[in-house]
Design a protein around this motif. Structure first.
Motif, short mmCIF file in Angstrom:
data_model
loop_
_atom_site.label_atom_id
_atom_site.label_comp_id
_atom_site.label_asym_id
_atom_site.label_seq_id
_atom_site.Cartn_x
_atom_site.Cartn_y
_atom_site.Cartn_z
N GLU A 79 0.74 -1.33 -0.10
CA GLU A 79 0.04 0.11 0.05
C GLU A 79 0.83 1.09 -0.13
O GLU A 79 0.69 2.30 -0.74
N LEU A 80 2.04 1.09 0.79
CA LEU A 80 2.82 2.36 0.84
C LEU A 80 3.42 2.54 -0.43
O LEU A 80 3.46 3.74 -0.88
N VAL A 81 4.04 1.57 -1.43
CA VAL A 81 4.48 1.71 -2.83
C VAL A 81 3.34 2.31 -3.54
O VAL A 81 3.70 3.13 -4.54
N GLU A 82 2.35 1.67 -3.48
CA GLU A 82 1.25 2.00 -4.48
C GLU A 82 0.73 3.37 -4.45
O GLU A 82 0.42 4.17 -5.20
N SER A 83 0.79 3.91 -3.15
CA SER A 83 0.16 5.08 -2.92
C SER A 83 1.15 6.15 -3.38
O SER A 83 0.90 7.57 -3.43
N ASN A 84 2.71 5.89 -3.61
CA ASN A 84 3.70 6.67 -3.76
C ASN A 84 4.01 6.79 -5.12
O ASN A 84 4.90 7.50 -5.62
N VAL A 85 3.45 6.03 -6.10
CA VAL A 85 3.82 5.99 -7.53
C VAL A 85 2.85 6.51 -8.38
O VAL A 85 3.19 6.12 -9.51
N LEU A 86 2.05 7.04 -7.66
CA LEU A 86 0.70 7.50 -8.71
C LEU A 86 1.57 8.38 -9.79
O LEU A 86 0.86 8.37 -10.69
N GLU A 87 2.09 9.54 -9.32
CA GLU A 87 2.37 10.50 -10.31
C GLU A 87 4.14 10.79 -10.39
O GLU A 87 4.59 11.85 -10.67
N VAL A 88 4.49 9.71 -10.19
CA VAL A 88 6.15 9.65 -10.32
C VAL A 88 6.68 9.34 -11.64
O VAL A 88 5.85 8.74 -12.44
N LYS A 89 7.98 9.73 -11.90
CA LYS A 89 8.64 9.20 -13.39
C LYS A 89 8.51 7.51 -13.21
O LYS A 89 8.70 7.15 -12.09
N LEU A 90 8.60 7.28 -14.54
CA LEU A 90 8.41 5.80 -14.76
C LEU A 90 9.70 4.96 -13.90
O LEU A 90 9.60 3.83 -13.43
N ASP A 91 10.80 5.67 -14.16
CA ASP A 91 12.16 4.94 -13.55
C ASP A 91 11.80 5.01 -12.14
O ASP A 91 12.48 4.02 -11.30
N LYS A 92 11.41 6.25 -11.41
CA LYS A 92 11.28 6.29 -9.82
C LYS A 92 10.48 5.28 -9.67
O LYS A 92 10.40 4.55 -8.38
#
Length: 432
Positions: free
Chosen positions: A363-376
């Motif tokens: 959940e922590l990962v999924e909530s933090n990758v919504l608007e980041v660049k693809l490599d991040k």
């Protein structure tokens, strides 16, 4: 507040190498052991200083003079020693007055860009080391200006791209080179450096060359120090002991200044840097005092050679592991102690993932990758799934997707396991 207190460039001050730590620590709080592959600290990764270097430093600690201020530009004996090393290379000759010490090269970089006229831009490589790119962008208030490094040509500078950008942008007053390069591990041949100097000469630019890894080159490249190729162009080289002894905690770096006597405006600018040091009184004294004794010791050459061989072997091993993975491009490092992995164009998307069993971490990962660049996005998933912390290439002022890892882990089993785990997870992520 009744007045804005923010510098126009404050939003450009980013440092992904350490910013990724904040997210990694959140993962750590959930019980994951973190493997820190984000920062170039050999000591943190288990390298030990040779006993003889420690003995020199211990002896200096016993000397009361090591507790005093140094002079503003640094210890005179040490500056004379370093000027002699420059002059032994041939090329541009300098005196001790053209050596200026700082509290690490981060301090030097901050002042170099901080005391430039805001409209005077410095073009640097992309990918770019974050300290340089952020400082240049912050001083100007705009995105860092870059020339391309080409992964299809061993990460060499795209000379035509550099030439055209300098020619058609008269705000560019300086050119930055990092040799050996961070984050790519590339080492520039002499002829490439000479072409870059020629561009600087034609367009009346000054040059900055970050040479912190100058004594960590392990391919026999026909490279050169800036002093050997700069001719009559104004410029400076940046050096230090953090990666070389290695003693990163000493915060001890210096610049070598070239040809200031030929260019009054450049000479005034250098004088401004010295005046800024006067406001601080001086830089840290004890590590400066160690330099003539350590670098002048006959054992130092063998020490450097052993480290070159060590990183050469690790670079070969890393390349062998990652070059078998489909969907990425890797170039064997030739210097420094990093390797950059580049994802193939358009192979990443925002639906890919890695399996994370713990629902709290997922959940922590999924909530933090919504608007980041693809490599991040990949880097965050890798952290959540494995605890391995690398740095996204987009954090190095690059429009290519990828990440940087280090060659620093001193334990061979841990090092091999880490790299194999990353490789396996790239395959899983790309096939998800």
């Amino acid at each position: 507040m009744r007045r804005s207190i923010l510098h126009d460039g404050s939003g450009q001050l980013t440092y992904e190498i350490r910013e990724i730590v904040a997210f990694a620590n959140k993962i750590k709080e959930l019980g994951v052991s973190i493997t820190w592959e984000n920062i170039g600290d050999p000591i943190k990764k288990g390298e030990k200083l040779p006993r003889w270097i420690k003995d020199i430093i211990i002896d200096l600690v016993e000397d009361d003079s090591s507790y005093s201020y140094s002079t503003t530009q640094g210890n005179p004996e040490t500056r004379r020693f370093l000027a002699d090393l420059v002059n032994e290379r041939g090329g541009c000759q300098i005196t001790e007055d053209e050596i200026i010490f700082f509290n690490g090269l981060g301090d030097a970089v901050g002042k170099i860009f901080g005391y430039l006229k805001r409209e005077a831009r410095v073009i640097g490589p992309s990918p770019a080391y974050s300290t340089h790119s952020s400082a240049e962008a912050a001083h100007s208030g705009y995105k860092h200006l870059t020339y391309k490094l080409d992964p299809d040509n061993n990460w060499m500078p795209d000379i035509e791209d550099l030439r055209n950008k300098v020619k058609y942008n008269d705000s560019i007053a300086g050119m930055l080179i990092i040799n050996p390069d961070n984050p790519t591990g590339a080492v520039y041949p002499r002829e490439v450096l000479e072409e870059m100097v020629a561009i600087a000469r034609e367009h009346r630019l000054f040059m900055i060359c970050d040479e912190i890894y100058a004594n960590i080159i392990y391919n026999g490249s026909d490279t050169a120090s800036l002093s050997e190729v700069i001719g009559d162009v104004p410029g400076m080289a940046l050096r230090g002991i953090s990666k070389e002894y290695p003693w990163p905690g000493a915060r001890c770096g210096w610049i070598e200044v070239f040809n200031q006597d030929k260019y009054p405006a450049f000479q005034t600018y250098i004088k401004t840097l010295i005046n800024a040091k006067m406001l601080e009184v001086s830089s840290t004294n004890l590590p400066q005092l160690s330099i003539p004794r350590v670098m002048g010791d006959p054992r130092y050459r063998d020490h450097l050679e052993q480290r070159k061989q060590m990183f050469r072997d690790r670079a070969r091993q890393a390349y062998e592991i990652f070059s078998t993975v489909d969907g990425i491009q890797v170039i064997k490092p030739q210097g420094a102690f990093y390797m950059t992995v580049v994802f193939d164009e358009e192979i990443l998307d925002n639906t890919q993932y890695l399996q994370i069993d713990d629902p709290r971490i997922r959940e922590l990962v999924e909530s933090n990758v919504l608007e980041v660049k693809l490599d991040k996005r990949f880097v965050y998933y890798l952290l959540g799934a494995t605890g391995i912390c690398v740095v996204p290439l987009s954090g190095f002022a690059s429009n290519r997707n990828g990440f940087r890892l280090t060659l620093l882990e001193n334990d061979p089993d841990t090092r091999t396991k880490t790299w194999n785990t990353i490789a396996a997870n790239i395959e899983s992520y790309l096939s998800s």
